[in-house]
Enzyme design. Structure first.
Site, PDB file in Angstrom:
ATOM      1  CD  GLU A  49       2.934  -1.453   2.973  1.00 17.09           C
ATOM      2  OE1 GLU A  49       2.959  -1.900   2.094  1.00 17.09           O
ATOM      3  OE2 GLU A  49       2.000  -0.700   3.466  1.00 17.09           O
ATOM      4  CB  CYS A  59      -0.845  -0.014   1.138  1.00 19.40           C
ATOM      5  SG  CYS A  59      -2.244  -1.268   1.142  1.00 19.40           S
TER       6      CYS A  59
END
Length: 787
Positions: free
Chosen positions: A432, A430
């Site tokens: 990170e 996503c």
């Protein structure tokens, strides 16, 4: 999109996800016969080998890249060693409105007879929940936080380029050299290392066997195929599968197939969700592309066709089924494979190549759910690439998202990575980030920061359940200053974070001990040299992330209290807390005053933004640098929500910023829904005040009207907005290009909008695959009609 790709795409998009019980049956049978005969790492590797030798193979018409995790596309296995689904779970998955997974009654009956009885009391989930403290359970059930490993293995893993330089036989030779050099006299870990290395070697054999079986199948199909062109393709597929993954790839076709076999190996061996990622795929493929192009053995269109085939393979693999809280925190078929495009190379030079542009074309033309994609824009990135990416974004599919390596490289260096390893890194799923091929950067679960604040306002009690889930930090009605309130909030944050970390560390040990991943360990740097598993501190870097949700909801609530209660005295604390307890029933004047007379975060207003910065900094201070149980491993913060901000809102009462009970909280670092009234430029200025280098990722959602970026000059403006945000230290930004009228029409007539993709959080999803709460959350995001 040629006719082959059109057919493959249609099959992938039209196929309904199903559950395959084959892996579970094989694993259960093997465990029954062999548990206790081998060390756990060797047992896991032999289980993997057994399945690779026996699993049903699929090689579809038109395919060039081959291999499925299940017996056919979108047939998803279960992982009973992690969480063993009940008969009721299967019926729920069969019948629920969204994210349905079909299972035959015969398979459910077989599962109930053969799988469930063996795994009762033996699953990772039971190991976790039978040992955690009661106060942790109370906090978990109240929705103060979630736990990623409740139903899955730790995920978010990304490769570097080593599998394009070395085959599995090369890795085996290195492993065998290490075994030959074991020092049982002086090394107290020698026995454990020996078992780990044996397991790694067996897992290398497993994927080679898996590939060889595909080669045999292709040759068998070629012998009966009537179409001479397909005969040649099948023979080529056989040759590719005999070369990789045993040996390093020599051309683009082999490189893509090499990665795909490794990908399938990792997500078959153990992974529950958040699948393996190839990382900088354009950079990995570029040398093969240039070499073949120069030799005349490959054309641009042939390369594009192969990449399209790979893209569709990823789309054939929805996330394994989720139930309960886990389904609510991440309610999607998306398995979060994220292709990083652009960025920089290990030496710091620009990473954009012709392959980068080809991948953008593939994203635009295929318009499918997976894989996710992200463009990485540095100060060295040419505007031509950024504008090409913006044209794809303009299509309104939510892909690609945009990342700033100039910021996230420094994030990773701050965490202790070398500059070269940080440059080679990027986004895993996503938002990170980690060092590709060298780091286990594991997401441990989401932290409901607004819920922590709600508990603060109720002196340690969860008003929704009536249970004590925090510390007694004082009755806010008796606080004399804003600082008294804020300090009580900080006390609760530290208490909840401490609870989460203690149990997360315990869970890490359970995975290292009972569910190692020997194949994954082969392809992640330093696991072989250390003789340690990926989950046991084997990688060069070991990071645990806690994902904080609802920054803007908390900041706006604090602003409202400071402004209207403490400074202006417009309302008393008692009146405001009572209004929240009653969901503002009878207090609509108060609610409207707060909604319309409060300087909310996201409008470049220092009064509000300073409070958001303070909350963010204190969350970092509470989380960052805490030790995990792995050598040199630390906890860090990222601001990721996936769909958990919807779930967290469901377990949260009304909040002082005027948000009603049950409504979603703010996502990532985005402003609260509808609170950003001054345009996107003000939003990026507000977020630019957060020191995003302290995080491991921040998420910013923006929604634009399609009319805003119709012209070429609008594309330039969008690029300027992105570069402006990144010059302020922004980590990530993503866009929905869709108007409210279209979203409402899709709700009313879903059959007319089957292909409508929207950006949810760090991923895109089909609007009609989202439940009503998720759809409404997207609709309520501010609709920008100007830059």
């Amino acid at each position: 999109m040629n006719t082959r790709i059109q057919r493959l795409r249609k099959l992938s998009v039209d196929t309904v996800p199903t559950i395959s019980i084959e892996r579970a049956l094989h694993e259960t049978e093997f465990y029954k016969e062999n548990y206790g005969k081998y060390s756990i790492p060797v047992l896991r590797a032999l289980t993997f080998l057994d399945h690779c030798q026996r699993k049903t193979l699929y090689l579809g018409d038109d395919e060039l890249i081959v291999g499925e995790r299940g017996p056919e596309p979108k047939a998803i296995p279960t992982f009973p060693e992690l969480t063993c689904h009940s008969v009721e779970d299967f019926h729920v998955l069969n019948t629920r409105e969204m994210q349905r997974y079909l299972t035959t009654q015969e398979d459910i009956d077989t599962y109930a007879r053969e799988v469930i009885p063996y795994w009762q009391g033996r699953t990772q989930r039971e190991r976790i929940f039978s040992h955690v403290p009661e106060e942790w359970k109370a906090a978990y059930e109240a929705g103060l936080f979630t736990e990623f490993m409740e139903q899955r293995a730790p995920g978010h893993t990304v490769l570097d380029g080593k599998i394009y330089q070395r085959g599995m036989l090369d890795f085996k030779r290195e492993i065998e050299e290490n075994i030959a050099g074991l020092d049982y006299r002086n090394d107290p870990e020698a026995t454990d290392k020996a078992e780990q290395w044996k397991a790694m070697a067996i897992s290398c054999d497993a994927v080679i066997v898996f590939a060889e079986r595909h080669a045999e199948l292709a040759e068998k199909m070629a012998a009966t195929e009537q179409n001479p062109e397909r005969v040649a393709e099948l023979k080529k597929i056989a040759g590719v599968c005999r070369r990789v993954p045993a040996h390093k790839p020599e051309n683009l076709w082999e490189a893509l197939q090499m990665y795909w076999f490794v990908h399938l190996g990792t997500i078959t061996e153990l992974n529950g969700w958040d699948a393996m990622n190839p990382g900088h795929l354009d950079q990995h493929l570029e040398p093969f592309y240039k070499k073949e192009l120069a030799a005349g053995t490959l054309t641009r269109e042939q390369a594009k066709e192969l990449i399209c085939c790979f893209w569709i393979k990823v789309n054939n693999h929805p996330a394994p089924p989720k139930v309960g809280v886990t389904a609510r925190e991440s309610g999607t078929y998306n398995d979060f494979t994220n292709i990083n495009i652009g960025g920089v190379k290990r030496d710091g030079s620009d990473g954009v190549s012709e392959v980068s542009y080809i991948i953008l074309e593939v994203i635009e033309e295929l318009h499918i759910l997976q894989p996710g994609s992200s463009v990485h824009v540095t100060s060295k990135t040419p505007d031509s690439f950024l504008h090409s990416a913006a044209r794809v974004i303009r299509q309104g599919h939510g892909y690609p998202s945009v990342f700033n390596p100039d910021t996230y490289i420094m994030e990773m260096v701050r965490q202790g990575k070398s500059l070269e390893d940080a440059r080679e890194g990027g986004c895993s799923g996503c938002i990170e980030v980690g060092a590709f091929g060298k780091e286990a950067f594991l997401l441990t679960g989401y932290l409901n920061v607004p819920k922590v604040f709600e508990v603060t306002l109720n002196n340690g009690i969860d008003p929704v359940t009536g249970k004590k889930v925090g510390v007694e930090s004082g009755d806010p009605r008796e606080f004399k200053t804003y600082e008294d309130l804020y300090n009580a909030f900080l006390e609760q944050i530290h208490f909840v974070v401490d609870q989460k970390i203690r149990v997360s560390n315990y869970i890490d040990r359970m995975f290292a001990k009972y569910a190692p991943a020997p194949f994954l360990s082969v392809v992640i740097e330093d696991c072989i040299s250390k003789g340690r598993d990926y989950y046991d501190g084997g990688p060069r870097y070991n990071t645990s992330y806690i994902q904080c949700c609802g920054l803007a909801t908390v900041a706006d609530s604090l602003v409202a209290i400071k402004k209207h209660v403490i400074e202006d005295g417009r309302f008393t604390m008692d009146a405001l807390l009572n209004a929240c307890a009653n969901n503002f029933e009878g207090d609509e004047f108060m609610r409207q005053t707060i909604m319309n007379k409060t300087p909310f975060f996201g409008n470049d207003n220092d009064y509000a933004d300073d409070i958001a910065v303070k909350v963010y900094d204190d969350l970092v201070a509470a989380i960052d640098g805490n030790d995990n149980i792995k050598e040199g491993g630390k906890y860090h913060l990222n601001m990721l929500s996936t769909t958990c901000h919807i779930y967290f809102g469901k377990v949260l009462g009304a909040t002082p910023n005027g948000r009603m009970a049950g409504k979603s909280i703010s996502d990532g670092t985005s402003p609260s829904h509808g609170a950003d009234t001054s345009g996107p430029s003000a939003v990026i200025k507000s977020l630019g005040k957060l020191d995003q280098m302290k995080s491991g990722g921040t998420l910013l959602n923006q929604r634009f009207l399609p009319s805003l970026i119709k012209r070429d000059e609008d594309i330039v403006k969008l690029g300027q907005l992105i570069r402006s945000y990144f010059s302020l230290g922004g980590h990530h930004i993503q866009f929905n290009i869709v108007d409210t009228a279209t979203l409402l029409a899709a709700q009313k007539c879903p059959d007319d909008y089957k292909d409508l993709l929207v950006r949810m959080a760090g991923y895109s999803d089909y609007f009609n695959d989202m439940n009503g709460d998720l759809q409404q959350e997207v609709i309520e995001r501010t609709e920008n009609d100007a830059f």
